[in-house]
Design a protein around this motif. Sequence first.
Motif, mmCIF file in Angstrom:
data_model
loop_
_atom_site.group_PDB
_atom_site.id
_atom_site.type_symbol
_atom_site.label_atom_id
_atom_site.label_comp_id
_atom_site.label_asym_id
_atom_site.label_seq_id
_atom_site.Cartn_x
_atom_site.Cartn_y
_atom_site.Cartn_z
ATOM 1 N N HIS A 74 59.612 28.066 -22.403
ATOM 2 C CA HIS A 74 60.568 28.044 -21.693
ATOM 3 C C HIS A 74 60.399 28.626 -20.230
ATOM 4 N N HIS A 76 60.691 27.669 -15.858
ATOM 5 C CA HIS A 76 61.117 26.896 -14.654
ATOM 6 C C HIS A 76 60.193 27.170 -13.513
ATOM 7 N N HIS A 247 70.189 25.123 -22.838
ATOM 8 C CA HIS A 247 70.699 26.473 -22.376
ATOM 9 C C HIS A 247 72.101 26.562 -22.954
ATOM 10 N N HIS A 270 68.603 31.268 -24.690
ATOM 11 C CA HIS A 270 69.249 32.094 -24.180
ATOM 12 C C HIS A 270 70.290 32.848 -25.556
ATOM 13 N N ASP A 322 60.928 32.568 -19.580
ATOM 14 C CA ASP A 322 62.205 32.044 -18.872
ATOM 15 C C ASP A 322 61.869 32.055 -17.143
HETATM 16 FE FE FE Z 1 66.108 28.949 -18.281
#
Ligand code: FE
Length: 414
Positions: A74, A76, A247, A270, A322
């Motif tokens: 996960h 970004h 998410h 999450h 994340d």
């Molecule tokens: Fe995220």
Amino acid sequence: MPTSATRPAAAARPSADGVWTSLRGVDGQAVALVVQGGVLRWVGAPDAVPAQHAALPRHDGGGALVTPGLVDCHTHLVYGGQRASEFAMRLAGASYEEVARAGGGIVSTVRATREASEDALFDSASARLVSLLADGVCAIEIKSGYGLSLADERKQLRVARRLAAAHGVTVRTTFLGAHALPPEYAGRPNGSGDYIDAVCRDMLPALHAEGLVDAVDVFCERIAFSLAETEQVFQAAQGLGIPVKLHAEQLSDMGGAALAARYGALSCDHIEHLSQAGIDAMKQSGTVAVLLPGAYYTLRDTHLPPIEALRAAGVPMAVSTDHNPGTSPALSLVLMVNMACTLFRLTVPEALAGVTTHAARALGLQATHGALIVGQPANFVLWRLGSADELAYWFGQRPVKCVVRQGRVAEGAL
Ligand code: FE
Ligand code: DI6
């Protein structure tokens, strides 16, 4: 930190072919590996290496701990700019939601990402990827979601594909068009609905047709998209045969996990506010729970994910960075192992499974990654550590001795 410019191209790195000996597995037992043609051919006791491999070169691991290549499921990773000033704002007392409502947050990264060229995005993401790879990562998920227009989401996803080729790492791309409401939709009477229509009708089909989408994700939250909008995106994904993830329940219990489970989601991520009903639904659908201690830590969250209940239900738990510029500027998956244990009370074997087998499953990569899989391209890590406990125990050091990625010695050396 080495930059992408100073590292040898993936294809130029030395072959890992040979018999790897003097290694210790996570169970503490001596183990040997055979790599031939870049593929892991055999795993077993050092005194049982089949005679047919006798002619291969020998690599002495010097007693190193060996694990499967890590999987960061996960991230970004591709975006413009960074948000250190917002970090300072939050230190001064502003909450994540307040920052977002004041026009900061995700939308400020959207602005910087739109302004950046594809090459500039590639260079900045490359430098961050180098840091993650140095920790033994062999497969990584990269989400879009900072472009929020067809052209800018495409730009992010193209960079993700280029990173895979340039660094010789497995990349799974996830289309997260439904990450935030783009500013040009914000003032409209039905802005959110109109934007989700565009995501489903225009953006997703086009990017899918270009081969840029391995999975689809939504930020289902009060400050992002509703349950109904999430379902609309899931239906569009399902119509195209693309797996979904979510998410879910990061800041509140939206019932997102149960919805995602109904769509056979690969993962719900999450999940600090996940309910028992959500856990039961995830168990039934085989959905992985992705725990993100970096975001929990950065937001100074105090609402722990329901680890005990997930464990009791037998829901597989993955752990990931994340990595993102707002809530988790983390560039070490090994640090996340430590934090998953310390903050979330995972056991060491749970945290290790969280960055290997379960993380691979969260990406649908369980047939090729996250374990020492005979018959697959060799992805494994040698650590300057005596035991798996040590991998979770130290924090702040880089204990990698050597990484074999896609059958090549990609980091360090024996
Ligand atoms: Fe995220
Ligand atoms: N949840 C997160 O933690 C990140 N995105 C999301 O959906 C935050 C992204 C950001 O603040 O830029």
